[in-house]
Motif scaffolding. Structure first.
Motif, PDB file in Angstrom:
ATOM      1  N   TYR A  63       2.604   1.595   4.651  1.00  0.00           N
ATOM      2  CA  TYR A  63       1.637   1.544   3.547  1.00  0.00           C
ATOM      3  C   TYR A  63       1.921   2.654   2.542  1.00  0.00           C
ATOM      4  O   TYR A  63       2.047   2.404   1.337  1.00  0.00           O
ATOM      5  N   LEU A  64       2.028   3.881   3.034  1.00  0.00           N
ATOM      6  CA  LEU A  64       2.215   5.027   2.151  1.00  0.00           C
ATOM      7  C   LEU A  64       3.525   4.918   1.370  1.00  0.00           C
ATOM      8  O   LEU A  64       3.569   5.187   0.171  1.00  0.00           O
ATOM      9  N   LYS A  65       4.586   4.507   2.044  1.00  0.00           N
ATOM     10  CA  LYS A  65       5.889   4.346   1.399  1.00  0.00           C
ATOM     11  C   LYS A  65       5.799   3.337   0.259  1.00  0.00           C
ATOM     12  O   LYS A  65       6.247   3.605  -0.862  1.00  0.00           O
ATOM     13  N   CYS A  66       5.187   2.200   0.510  1.00  0.00           N
ATOM     14  CA  CYS A  66       5.108   1.145  -0.500  1.00  0.00           C
ATOM     15  C   CYS A  66       4.189   1.518  -1.659  1.00  0.00           C
ATOM     16  O   CYS A  66       4.502   1.228  -2.814  1.00  0.00           O
ATOM     17  N   VAL A  67       3.068   2.175  -1.374  1.00  0.00           N
ATOM     18  CA  VAL A  67       2.157   2.599  -2.440  1.00  0.00           C
ATOM     19  C   VAL A  67       2.848   3.635  -3.324  1.00  0.00           C
ATOM     20  O   VAL A  67       2.756   3.576  -4.557  1.00  0.00           O
ATOM     21  N   LYS A  68       3.545   4.567  -2.716  1.00  0.00           N
ATOM     22  CA  LYS A  68       4.269   5.571  -3.499  1.00  0.00           C
ATOM     23  C   LYS A  68       5.356   4.919  -4.352  1.00  0.00           C
ATOM     24  O   LYS A  68       5.563   5.311  -5.505  1.00  0.00           O
ATOM     25  N   GLU A  69       6.052   3.923  -3.795  1.00  0.00           N
ATOM     26  CA  GLU A  69       7.085   3.228  -4.556  1.00  0.00           C
ATOM     27  C   GLU A  69       6.486   2.415  -5.701  1.00  0.00           C
ATOM     28  O   GLU A  69       7.028   2.415  -6.815  1.00  0.00           O
ATOM     29  N   LEU A  70       5.366   1.730  -5.458  1.00  0.00           N
ATOM     30  CA  LEU A  70       4.708   0.995  -6.540  1.00  0.00           C
ATOM     31  C   LEU A  70       4.313   1.941  -7.666  1.00  0.00           C
ATOM     32  O   LEU A  70       4.418   1.599  -8.846  1.00  0.00           O
ATOM     33  N   SER A  71       3.896   3.143  -7.311  1.00  0.00           N
ATOM     34  CA  SER A  71       3.554   4.147  -8.308  1.00  0.00           C
ATOM     35  C   SER A  71       4.809   4.639  -9.029  1.00  0.00           C
ATOM     36  O   SER A  71       4.833   4.732 -10.266  1.00  0.00           O
ATOM     37  N   GLU A  72       5.837   4.921  -8.277  1.00  0.00           N
ATOM     38  CA  GLU A  72       7.104   5.394  -8.838  1.00  0.00           C
ATOM     39  C   GLU A  72       7.722   4.359  -9.787  1.00  0.00           C
ATOM     40  O   GLU A  72       8.286   4.716 -10.824  1.00  0.00           O
ATOM     41  N   TYR A  73       7.604   3.086  -9.443  1.00  0.00           N
ATOM     42  CA  TYR A  73       8.177   2.004 -10.248  1.00  0.00           C
ATOM     43  C   TYR A  73       7.313   1.656 -11.457  1.00  0.00           C
ATOM     44  O   TYR A  73       7.707   0.851 -12.290  1.00  0.00           O
ATOM     45  N   GLY A  74       6.105   2.208 -11.551  1.00  0.00           N
ATOM     46  CA  GLY A  74       5.268   2.022 -12.722  1.00  0.00           C
ATOM     47  C   GLY A  74       4.288   0.860 -12.663  1.00  0.00           C
ATOM     48  O   GLY A  74       3.720   0.487 -13.684  1.00  0.00           O
ATOM     49  N   TYR A  75       4.049   0.309 -11.485  1.00  0.00           N
ATOM     50  CA  TYR A  75       3.105  -0.799 -11.363  1.00  0.00           C
ATOM     51  C   TYR A  75       1.669  -0.314 -11.164  1.00  0.00           C
ATOM     52  O   TYR A  75       0.728  -0.997 -11.544  1.00  0.00           O
ATOM     53  N   ILE A  76       1.523   0.849 -10.551  1.00  0.00           N
ATOM     54  CA  ILE A  76       0.224   1.490 -10.372  1.00  0.00           C
ATOM     55  C   ILE A  76       0.429   2.990 -10.560  1.00  0.00           C
ATOM     56  O   ILE A  76       1.570   3.463 -10.621  1.00  0.00           O
ATOM     57  N   LYS A  77      -0.674   3.727 -10.637  1.00  0.00           N
ATOM     58  CA  LYS A  77      -0.618   5.185 -10.580  1.00  0.00           C
ATOM     59  C   LYS A  77      -1.425   5.582  -9.357  1.00  0.00           C
ATOM     60  O   LYS A  77      -2.617   5.256  -9.248  1.00  0.00           O
ATOM     61  N   TYR A  78      -0.776   6.272  -8.431  1.00  0.00           N
ATOM     62  CA  TYR A  78      -1.394   6.641  -7.162  1.00  0.00           C
ATOM     63  C   TYR A  78      -1.650   8.143  -7.131  1.00  0.00           C
ATOM     64  O   TYR A  78      -0.733   8.936  -7.363  1.00  0.00           O
ATOM     65  N   GLU A  79      -2.899   8.511  -6.857  1.00  0.00           N
ATOM     66  CA  GLU A  79      -3.274   9.924  -6.720  1.00  0.00           C
ATOM     67  C   GLU A  79      -3.897  10.136  -5.350  1.00  0.00           C
ATOM     68  O   GLU A  79      -5.068   9.808  -5.128  1.00  0.00           O
ATOM     69  N   PRO A  80      -3.116  10.666  -4.398  1.00  0.00           N
ATOM     70  CA  PRO A  80      -3.676  10.898  -3.062  1.00  0.00           C
ATOM     71  C   PRO A  80      -4.752  11.976  -3.101  1.00  0.00           C
ATOM     72  O   PRO A  80      -4.687  12.904  -3.902  1.00  0.00           O
ATOM     73  N   SER A  81      -5.753  11.829  -2.234  1.00  0.00           N
ATOM     74  CA  SER A  81      -6.854  12.796  -2.240  1.00  0.00           C
ATOM     75  C   SER A  81      -6.621  13.944  -1.257  1.00  0.00           C
ATOM     76  O   SER A  81      -7.147  15.024  -1.459  1.00  0.00           O
ATOM     77  N   PHE A  82      -5.891  13.700  -0.182  1.00  0.00           N
ATOM     78  CA  PHE A  82      -5.636  14.696   0.861  1.00  0.00           C
ATOM     79  C   PHE A  82      -6.916  15.157   1.561  1.00  0.00           C
ATOM     80  O   PHE A  82      -6.928  16.183   2.232  1.00  0.00           O
ATOM     81  N   LYS A  83      -8.005  14.413   1.391  1.00  0.00           N
ATOM     82  CA  LYS A  83      -9.265  14.736   2.063  1.00  0.00           C
ATOM     83  C   LYS A  83      -9.688  13.545   2.899  1.00  0.00           C
ATOM     84  O   LYS A  83      -9.637  12.407   2.442  1.00  0.00           O
ATOM     85  N   ARG A  84     -10.119  13.806   4.115  1.00  0.00           N
ATOM     86  CA  ARG A  84     -10.477  12.726   5.043  1.00  0.00           C
ATOM     87  C   ARG A  84     -11.693  11.922   4.594  1.00  0.00           C
ATOM     88  O   ARG A  84     -11.823  10.758   4.911  1.00  0.00           O
ATOM     89  N   ASN A  85     -12.581  12.570   3.865  1.00  0.00           N
ATOM     90  CA  ASN A  85     -13.822  11.902   3.477  1.00  0.00           C
ATOM     91  C   ASN A  85     -13.828  11.409   2.028  1.00  0.00           C
ATOM     92  O   ASN A  85     -14.855  10.991   1.518  1.00  0.00           O
ATOM     93  N   LYS A  86     -12.666  11.458   1.374  1.00  0.00           N
ATOM     94  CA  LYS A  86     -12.563  10.998  -0.011  1.00  0.00           C
ATOM     95  C   LYS A  86     -11.307  10.143  -0.152  1.00  0.00           C
ATOM     96  O   LYS A  86     -10.205  10.572   0.185  1.00  0.00           O
ATOM     97  N   GLY A  87     -11.499   8.931  -0.652  1.00  0.00           N
ATOM     98  CA  GLY A  87     -10.372   8.020  -0.806  1.00  0.00           C
ATOM     99  C   GLY A  87      -9.437   8.436  -1.928  1.00  0.00           C
ATOM    100  O   GLY A  87      -9.811   9.178  -2.839  1.00  0.00           O
ATOM    101  N   SER A  88      -8.222   7.936  -1.858  1.00  0.00           N
ATOM    102  CA  SER A  88      -7.244   8.172  -2.910  1.00  0.00           C
ATOM    103  C   SER A  88      -7.575   7.310  -4.119  1.00  0.00           C
ATOM    104  O   SER A  88      -8.203   6.265  -3.999  1.00  0.00           O
ATOM    105  N   LYS A  89      -7.127   7.735  -5.287  1.00  0.00           N
ATOM    106  CA  LYS A  89      -7.360   6.960  -6.508  1.00  0.00           C
ATOM    107  C   LYS A  89      -6.127   6.122  -6.814  1.00  0.00           C
ATOM    108  O   LYS A  89      -5.000   6.602  -6.713  1.00  0.00           O
TER     109      LYS A  89
END
Length: 97
Positions: A63-89
Motif C-alpha cells: 500500500y505505502l509503496k503504491c501510494v508514494k508512487e502515485l504521488s511521485e508520478y503526479g496522480y495524487i499528492k500524499y502527505e503522511p501524518s506519522f501519527k497513529r490517531n491522525k490519518g494521512s492527507k
C-alpha cells in the motif's frame, strides 16, 4: 455519471504509463470511492487500513509503496501524518491538467 469522471480521467492518463500496475489502479479506485463517501472533499484524510480494505490489499508495505508512487508520478499528492490517531492527507490532482 458525473461521479465516474475522475476515474475516467485517471484511466486516460495512465493509458500509456507503463509504471502503473493493477495495484496502483485498485488503490486509486479505493481512494476515489472513499472520497465519494466523504462528500467529494479534497483533500481526504485516511488511514491506510481503510483504503487497504477497500482495495483488497493485505500488505501495508505494498500500500505505502503504491501510494508514494502515485504521488511521485503526479496522480495524487500524499502527505503522511506519522501519527497513529491522525490519518494521512491525500489530495486529488486532475490528470487532465
Amino acid at each position: 455519471m458525473e461521479s465516474l469522471t475522475p476515474l475516467s480521467n485517471f484511466f486516460s492518463a495512465i493509458e500509456k504509463d507503463y509504471r502503473i500496475s493493477i495495484t496502483h489502479i485498485g488503490i486509486y479506485a479505493a481512494l476515489l470511492q472513499f472520497r465519494m463517501d466523504k462528500g467529494l472533499i479534497n483533500p481526504i484524510q485516511v488511514f491506510s487500513f481503510e483504503i487497504m480494505y477497500l482495495a483488497k490489499i493485505s500488505a501495508p508495505t505494498t500500500y505505502l509503496k503504491c501510494v508514494k508512487e502515485l504521488s511521485e508520478y503526479g496522480y495524487i499528492k500524499y502527505e503522511p501524518s506519522f501519527k497513529r490517531n491522525k490519518g494521512s492527507k491525500v489530495y486529488f490532482i486532475d490528470p487532465e491538467n
